[in-house]
Design an enzyme around this catalytic site. Structure first.
Site, PDB file in Angstrom:
ATOM      1  N   SER A 142      94.646 101.327  44.964  1.00  0.00           N
ATOM      2  CA  SER A 142      94.148 100.000  44.600  1.00  0.00           C
ATOM      3  C   SER A 142      95.285  99.001  44.663  1.00  0.00           C
ATOM      4  CB  SER A 142      93.577 100.030  43.179  1.00  0.00           C
ATOM      5  OG  SER A 142      93.286  98.722  42.712  1.00  0.00           O
ATOM      6  N   TYR A 155      94.158 103.008  34.436  1.00  0.00           N
ATOM      7  CA  TYR A 155      93.820 102.774  35.835  1.00  0.00           C
ATOM      8  C   TYR A 155      95.036 102.429  36.691  1.00  0.00           C
ATOM      9  CZ  TYR A 155      90.971 101.113  39.774  1.00  0.00           C
ATOM     10  OH  TYR A 155      90.394 100.945  41.014  1.00  0.00           O
TER      11      TYR A 155
END
Length: 265
Positions: A142, A155
């Site tokens: 990401s 995350y």
């Protein structure tokens, strides 16, 4: 071996980037093993791919937060006579609660899904790829992997793990004909924010920040085929990543490859 007889295993294939990867590879003649929790969504997607592309599609419903799932997925592939040539580790989620207040079983599931399962799947398929002298692995990281840590969230740390280990695997495996790419999209139009309950916040973001999943997948697939260890799709995301990361990713990759004092000879 031609692409028409190669098989791609895609996790999180029932929607979003995973389903888009399935369509992209089916159109290029790959056989597919689609994995996600929702069997009905997988079967519907497989039917579309068979109808539109004549692709061979196997579906396997599995909860990838279960530690037994990676072995079960690859046992199924073996039973179907499928050797895995392409692995797309796409399945993911993001917790929203604070670290201290989130039940451990929820944190453990997040780590299993996005750290342990993709690592185990890669470890299990690499021997076959090495034997064939050809393989492609796309790990969904990401843009968050380039960002500073965020309070409470696992995350960013998980996606940083994906970014770093993808490069490490690529260094090791490229001499064997295996390319590994960390695909690092920013905001992508998919069901992710609906599932995570962040749709309202996402809808207030400027449109320029968003990409369609087709654009993410096209750039990511081109990157892994060209042997690029990191792919940040889209101009806005590239600028953002460069602004957040002191050392350019490409330079960091080559520095890590050349200066690692612990590498095996």
């Amino acid at each position: 071996m031609t692409a028409s007889v190669r098989t791609a295993l895609i996790t999180g294939a029932s929607a979003g980037i995973g389903a888009t990867f399935a369509r992209h590879l089916a159109a290029r003649g790959y056989r597919l093993l689609l994995v996600a929790r929702r069997a009905d969504r997988l079967e519907a997607l497989a039917a579309q791919l068979v109808e539109h592309h004549g692709a061979r599609c196997e579906v396997f419903a599995a909860d990838l937060t279960d530690p037994a799932a990676p072995a079960a997925v690859l046992d199924h592939a073996e039973q179907q006579g499928l050797g895995i040539d392409v692995l797309v580790n796409n399945a993911g989620l993001s917790g929203r609660g604070t670290f201290a207040e989130t039940p451990w079983q929820d944190l453990a599931a997040e780590i299993q899904l996005m750290v342990t399962t993709p690592t185990e799947l890669a470890h299990r398929v690499v021997p076959g790829m090495k034997k064939n002298r050809w393989g492609r692995i796309v790990n969904l990281s990401s843009l968050a992997a380039f960002a500073p840590p965020a309070a409470s969230l696992l995350y960013t740390g998980i996606k940083s793990y994906t970014l770093n280990t993808s490069q490490a695997w690529d260094m090791e495996l490229k001499p064997h004909g295996i390319h590994v790419t960390a695909l690092c999209p920013g905001f992508t139009r998919s069901e992710f924010h609906d599932v995570m309950g962040t749709r309202d916040e996402a809808d207030h973001l400027p449109k320029i920040l968003w990409q369609e999943p087709e654009a993410v997948v096209a750039e990511g697939w081109a990157a892994v085929m060209k042997g690029k260890p990191v792919c940040v799709p889209g101009l806005v995301n590239k600028v953002s990543a460069a602004a957040m990361k002191p050392m350019p990713t490409r330079l960091g990759y080559h520095a890590g490859k050349a200066l690692n004092p612990f590498k095996n000879s």
